[in-house]
Design a protein around this motif. Structure first.
Motif, PDB file in Angstrom:
ATOM      1  N   LYS A 135      17.036 -18.641  26.680  1.00 19.99           N
ATOM      2  CA  LYS A 135      18.099 -17.829  26.107  1.00 19.99           C
ATOM      3  C   LYS A 135      17.462 -16.627  25.419  1.00 19.99           C
ATOM      4  O   LYS A 135      16.737 -16.773  24.439  1.00 19.99           O
ATOM      5  N   LEU A 136      17.730 -15.443  25.971  1.00 15.01           N
ATOM      6  CA  LEU A 136      17.147 -14.235  25.395  1.00 15.01           C
ATOM      7  C   LEU A 136      17.667 -13.966  23.997  1.00 15.01           C
ATOM      8  O   LEU A 136      16.946 -13.448  23.145  1.00 15.01           O
ATOM      9  N   ASN A 137      18.928 -14.276  23.765  1.00 11.90           N
ATOM     10  CA  ASN A 137      19.526 -14.038  22.460  1.00 11.90           C
ATOM     11  C   ASN A 137      18.784 -14.849  21.391  1.00 11.90           C
ATOM     12  O   ASN A 137      18.786 -16.070  21.407  1.00 11.90           O
ATOM     13  N   GLY A 138      18.127 -14.161  20.490  1.00  4.95           N
ATOM     14  CA  GLY A 138      17.394 -14.834  19.430  1.00  4.95           C
ATOM     15  C   GLY A 138      15.946 -15.132  19.760  1.00  4.95           C
ATOM     16  O   GLY A 138      15.196 -15.619  18.903  1.00  4.95           O
ATOM     17  N   LEU A 139      15.532 -14.847  21.020  1.00  7.87           N
ATOM     18  CA  LEU A 139      14.137 -15.086  21.389  1.00  7.87           C
ATOM     19  C   LEU A 139      13.234 -14.066  20.693  1.00  7.87           C
ATOM     20  O   LEU A 139      13.409 -12.860  20.837  1.00  7.87           O
ATOM     21  N   VAL A 140      12.278 -14.536  19.920  1.00  3.63           N
ATOM     22  CA  VAL A 140      11.328 -13.665  19.227  1.00  3.63           C
ATOM     23  C   VAL A 140       9.919 -14.126  19.585  1.00  3.63           C
ATOM     24  O   VAL A 140       9.547 -15.278  19.339  1.00  3.63           O
ATOM     25  N   GLN A 141       9.157 -13.225  20.181  1.00  2.23           N
ATOM     26  CA  GLN A 141       7.791 -13.573  20.561  1.00  2.23           C
ATOM     27  C   GLN A 141       6.849 -13.451  19.370  1.00  2.23           C
ATOM     28  O   GLN A 141       7.026 -12.611  18.488  1.00  2.23           O
ATOM     29  N   LYS A 142       5.840 -14.290  19.356  1.00  4.74           N
ATOM     30  CA  LYS A 142       4.866 -14.304  18.272  1.00  4.74           C
ATOM     31  C   LYS A 142       4.024 -13.036  18.287  1.00  4.74           C
ATOM     32  O   LYS A 142       3.613 -12.559  19.331  1.00  4.74           O
ATOM     33  N   GLU A 143       3.786 -12.485  17.102  1.00  4.82           N
ATOM     34  CA  GLU A 143       2.962 -11.284  16.991  1.00  4.82           C
ATOM     35  C   GLU A 143       1.494 -11.632  17.216  1.00  4.82           C
ATOM     36  O   GLU A 143       0.940 -12.512  16.561  1.00  4.82           O
ATOM     37  N   ILE A 144       0.870 -10.926  18.154  1.00  4.71           N
ATOM     38  CA  ILE A 144      -0.549 -11.129  18.424  1.00  4.71           C
ATOM     39  C   ILE A 144      -1.395 -10.342  17.436  1.00  4.71           C
ATOM     40  O   ILE A 144      -2.436 -10.803  16.971  1.00  4.71           O
ATOM     41  N   GLN A 145      -0.920  -9.156  17.098  1.00  5.33           N
ATOM     42  CA  GLN A 145      -1.670  -8.277  16.191  1.00  5.33           C
ATOM     43  C   GLN A 145      -0.697  -7.378  15.444  1.00  5.33           C
ATOM     44  O   GLN A 145       0.332  -6.968  15.992  1.00  5.33           O
ATOM     45  N   THR A 146      -0.991  -7.081  14.208  1.00  5.27           N
ATOM     46  CA  THR A 146      -0.215  -6.104  13.434  1.00  5.27           C
ATOM     47  C   THR A 146      -1.161  -5.056  12.863  1.00  5.27           C
ATOM     48  O   THR A 146      -2.309  -5.347  12.528  1.00  5.27           O
ATOM     49  N   VAL A 147      -0.665  -3.843  12.765  1.00  6.10           N
ATOM     50  CA  VAL A 147      -1.436  -2.736  12.181  1.00  6.10           C
ATOM     51  C   VAL A 147      -0.560  -2.086  11.124  1.00  6.10           C
ATOM     52  O   VAL A 147       0.555  -1.637  11.426  1.00  6.10           O
ATOM     53  N   HIS A 148      -1.048  -2.041   9.900  1.00  8.59           N
ATOM     54  CA  HIS A 148      -0.288  -1.458   8.795  1.00  8.59           C
ATOM     55  C   HIS A 148      -0.780  -0.040   8.499  1.00  8.59           C
ATOM     56  O   HIS A 148      -1.983   0.239   8.610  1.00  8.59           O
ATOM     57  N   PRO A 149       0.130   0.863   8.128  1.00  5.95           N
ATOM     58  CA  PRO A 149      -0.299   2.229   7.795  1.00  5.95           C
ATOM     59  C   PRO A 149      -1.138   2.262   6.522  1.00  5.95           C
ATOM     60  O   PRO A 149      -0.908   1.490   5.592  1.00  5.95           O
ATOM     61  N   GLN A 150      -2.111   3.137   6.523  1.00  2.00           N
ATOM     62  CA  GLN A 150      -2.924   3.390   5.321  1.00  2.00           C
ATOM     63  C   GLN A 150      -2.249   4.524   4.560  1.00  2.00           C
ATOM     64  O   GLN A 150      -2.163   5.650   5.053  1.00  2.00           O
ATOM     65  N   GLN A 151      -1.732   4.223   3.390  1.00  2.00           N
ATOM     66  CA  GLN A 151      -0.834   5.138   2.698  1.00  2.00           C
ATOM     67  C   GLN A 151      -1.468   6.484   2.362  1.00  2.00           C
ATOM     68  O   GLN A 151      -0.799   7.516   2.405  1.00  2.00           O
ATOM     69  N   GLN A 152      -2.741   6.482   2.038  1.00  2.00           N
ATOM     70  CA  GLN A 152      -3.386   7.753   1.709  1.00  2.00           C
ATOM     71  C   GLN A 152      -3.413   8.683   2.926  1.00  2.00           C
ATOM     72  O   GLN A 152      -3.099   9.875   2.827  1.00  2.00           O
ATOM     73  N   GLN A 153      -3.774   8.115   4.090  1.00  2.00           N
ATOM     74  CA  GLN A 153      -3.803   8.935   5.298  1.00  2.00           C
ATOM     75  C   GLN A 153      -2.385   9.293   5.748  1.00  2.00           C
ATOM     76  O   GLN A 153      -2.166  10.374   6.303  1.00  2.00           O
ATOM     77  N   HIS A 154      -1.411   8.398   5.516  1.00  2.00           N
ATOM     78  CA  HIS A 154      -0.018   8.715   5.866  1.00  2.00           C
ATOM     79  C   HIS A 154       0.461   9.936   5.080  1.00  2.00           C
ATOM     80  O   HIS A 154       1.115  10.828   5.639  1.00  2.00           O
ATOM     81  N   ALA A 155       0.132   9.983   3.799  1.00  2.00           N
ATOM     82  CA  ALA A 155       0.507  11.136   2.969  1.00  2.00           C
ATOM     83  C   ALA A 155      -0.199  12.398   3.462  1.00  2.00           C
ATOM     84  O   ALA A 155       0.398  13.487   3.517  1.00  2.00           O
ATOM     85  N   GLN A 156      -1.456  12.259   3.843  1.00  2.00           N
ATOM     86  CA  GLN A 156      -2.218  13.406   4.351  1.00  2.00           C
ATOM     87  C   GLN A 156      -1.612  13.915   5.653  1.00  2.00           C
ATOM     88  O   GLN A 156      -1.445  15.136   5.844  1.00  2.00           O
ATOM     89  N   TYR A 157      -1.262  12.978   6.527  1.00  2.00           N
ATOM     90  CA  TYR A 157      -0.659  13.384   7.794  1.00  2.00           C
ATOM     91  C   TYR A 157       0.712  14.019   7.581  1.00  2.00           C
ATOM     92  O   TYR A 157       1.144  14.861   8.379  1.00  2.00           O
ATOM     93  N   GLY A 158       1.395  13.644   6.506  1.00  2.00           N
ATOM     94  CA  GLY A 158       2.692  14.247   6.223  1.00  2.00           C
ATOM     95  C   GLY A 158       2.596  15.752   6.062  1.00  2.00           C
ATOM     96  O   GLY A 158       3.466  16.500   6.533  1.00  2.00           O
ATOM     97  N   SER A 159       1.534  16.205   5.412  1.00  2.00           N
ATOM     98  CA  SER A 159       1.331  17.654   5.222  1.00  2.00           C
ATOM     99  C   SER A 159       1.076  18.340   6.557  1.00  2.00           C
ATOM    100  O   SER A 159       1.617  19.427   6.834  1.00  2.00           O
ATOM    101  N   TYR A 160       0.246  17.730   7.394  1.00  2.00           N
ATOM    102  CA  TYR A 160      -0.031  18.312   8.716  1.00  2.00           C
ATOM    103  C   TYR A 160       1.209  18.285   9.600  1.00  2.00           C
ATOM    104  O   TYR A 160       1.464  19.229  10.360  1.00  2.00           O
ATOM    105  N   PHE A 161       2.002  17.208   9.499  1.00  2.00           N
ATOM    106  CA  PHE A 161       3.195  17.078  10.327  1.00  2.00           C
ATOM    107  C   PHE A 161       4.216  18.163   9.995  1.00  2.00           C
ATOM    108  O   PHE A 161       4.885  18.696  10.894  1.00  2.00           O
ATOM    109  N   ASN A 162       4.324  18.512   8.728  1.00  2.00           N
ATOM    110  CA  ASN A 162       5.250  19.581   8.337  1.00  2.00           C
ATOM    111  C   ASN A 162       4.869  20.905   8.985  1.00  2.00           C
ATOM    112  O   ASN A 162       5.744  21.702   9.356  1.00  2.00           O
TER     113      ASN A 162
END
Length: 497
Positions: free
Chosen positions: A450-477
């Motif tokens: 049943k596809l409804n509600g089927l959730v596959q297990k996460e093999i890997q997660t990558v979290h943003p590094q907040q300092q670089q996210h803020a830095q990229y915000g300036s370049y993105f603008n």
């Protein structure tokens, strides 16, 4: 007794891929067959129809040989916006024209600027662009009169494969929508689009649900696929829709992001969405499930361009890609003031401009090849971030992105994308997400899961590094100002060519 399994087939523009799943949704075999586009002038992108058909047959037989038994089911995913014409006997009279073919760009541009075009977009859910088979058919009517008059039917590559298997002209609702010719509110061919294209409904296939199945292969197909007389074949859906299914990105707040040759970001909703200025696409899996998003011309092909052209390599190999990512990792975020607008083959989302072109801005004497490499990669991430923001404005905020495609093998690229978007990235399958999604769709249709509600297990997660996210915000603008500032010059240069 041997284990039951289903093969998901994804017919892409670079290769056909097969993923076999057992009833526990475990990968038990894979196969892949590569092919290239035919030599052509700029703006023309075509592929060999027989070569793709042979690749599909090869992948199915390869998996069956690995598992020493025929599959219980085969289900299809395919690239969107492909087009070919066949004669009354079903023989191709054109090559397969891919989404990247830009010969109909003047037609699409005229439509984008008209009230008729806005009405077509809202009715069909398909952006007005040269990628669309609608624009391609109009172009053939204007420029290719001999082909246009001989064309008994206009098909996508998946429809041709299906016809080869069963001798029936049938198309799933998702691929039908991606033609720009189907009404997503009524699930039928859209008469104003057909009138514009100058064709009749009899020249198109019968629209079927994505779960539609057939068995009893055509006699010729039985010889090519031995032992599969009792195999069920599911018509499936488009690669974008199936990537959402295959990467478990069907719930609110979760998006799917794929980078292969091109790139796309997509979100599932219960109803179609429309926004003419950003031309968010909206393709159905069924009447209560729509995949909405933006597709980019420039994804992994931008990396290939950088390695091939900047390093002057005719045929880059795996080691060249490893060197590329290694050099990228040595340059700080922002490439020390070097920005890249990666529109090397024009662009779809977020600008929808076939005449756009690539650009590097901020070039200084201290910039090295590695800086240009990193700037190219960052440019693709910025483009995806901009497309994601347009999608979020219509569908709601995305908390995390389930990612797929060849780029997931690069930790440098994954971390960069997380830092640019500020989103958590999740990998739930290391195999092709579209082929996996096709397999899961068939398993659901046949009552295995049943596809409804089927959730596959996460093999890997990558979290943003907040300092670089803020830095990229300036370049993105700054990045967001580049295309509006350079559009006029891009168009002038395009006309000079």
């Amino acid at each position: 007794m041997k284990e039951a399994y289903v093969i998901g087939i994804d017919i892409g523009t670079g290769s056909t891929k097969a993923v076999a799943l057992n009833k526990k949704q475990q990968v038990v075999a894979t196969a892949q067959q590569h092919y290239a586009s035919l030599p052509a002038s700029p703006g023309i992108s075509e592929q060999s129809v027989p070569q793709i058909w042979n690749a599909v047959v090869h992948c199915i037989n390869d998996v069956a040989a690995q598992l020493q038994q025929p599959p219980d089911m085969v289900s299809f995913s395919a690239c969107m916006h492909s087009l070919l014409a066949v004669d009354v006997a079903g023989n191709p009279i054109t090559n397969m024209i891919t989404w990247a073919d830009a010969r109909s760009q003047a037609i699409a541009e005229t439509l984008r600027q008209s009230e008729e075009g806005e009405a077509l977009y809202k009715a069909t859910g398909t952006p007005l662009h040269s990628m669309s088979p609608l624009s391609k058919i109009v172009w053939h009517g204007q420029k290719g009169q001999e082909t246009f008059s001989r064309a008994a039917r206009w098909l996508s590559i998946k429809e041709y494969i299906w016809w080869q298997l069963f001798g029936a002209y049938e198309v799933d609702v998702s691929i039908a929508t991606a033609s720009g010719l189907m009404n997503i509110h009524q699930f039928c061919w859209h008469q104003p689009a057909l009138q514009l294209a100058g064709i009749s409904e009899s020249q198109l296939s019968v629209i079927k649900p994505t779960t539609f199945m057939r068995s009893s292969l055509d006699k010729k197909a039985q010889k090519l696929l031995p032992g599969m007389e009792n195999t069920l074949f599911c018509i499936g859906s488009s690669d974008g829709c199936m990537a959402n299914v295959g990467s478990s990105a069907m719930q609110k707040g979760t998006g799917a992001l794929t980078i292969g040759t091109s790139a796309a970001v997509r979100v599932a909703t219960a109803n179609p969405v429309a926004h003419f200025n950003s031309m968010i696409f909206s393709y159905p899996i069924d009447e209560s499930t729509f995949i909405n998003g933006g597709a980019l011309n420039n994804g992994g092909n931008a990396v290939h361009w950088a390695i091939k052209k900047l390093k002057q390599l005719l045929h880059p190999g795996q080691k060249d890609y490893e060197t590329f990512y290694g050099q990228v990792g040595e340059v700080p975020a922002g490439s020390e003031g070097l920005l890249c607008l990666p529109y090397f083959i024009g662009e779809r989302a977020p600008v929808w401009d076939e005449q756009s072109s690539g650009a590097f801005i901020g070039v200084k004497a201290h910039h090295t090849q590695a800086h240009f490499y990193r700037a190219t990669l960052e440019g693709v991430c910025f483009a995806l971030h901009q497309a994601l923001q347009q999608v979020e404005a219509v569908t709601g905020v995305v908390q995390q992105l389930h990612v797929s495609g060849g780029f997931i093998r690069s930790q440098v690229w994954l971390q960069m994308l997380a830092n640019v978007t500020g989103k958590k990235l999740c990998i739930v399958t290391e195999e092709d997400a579209s082929a996996t999604g096709a397999a899961l769709l068939a398993m659901n249709a046949n009552g295995w899961i049943k596809l409804n509600g089927l959730v596959q297990k996460e093999i890997q997660t990558v979290h943003p590094q907040q300092q670089q996210h803020a830095q990229y915000g300036s370049y993105f603008n700054i990045y967001k100002t580049l295309y509006p500032s350079l559009q006029g010059a891009m168009h002038q240069l395009y006309q000079l060519q």
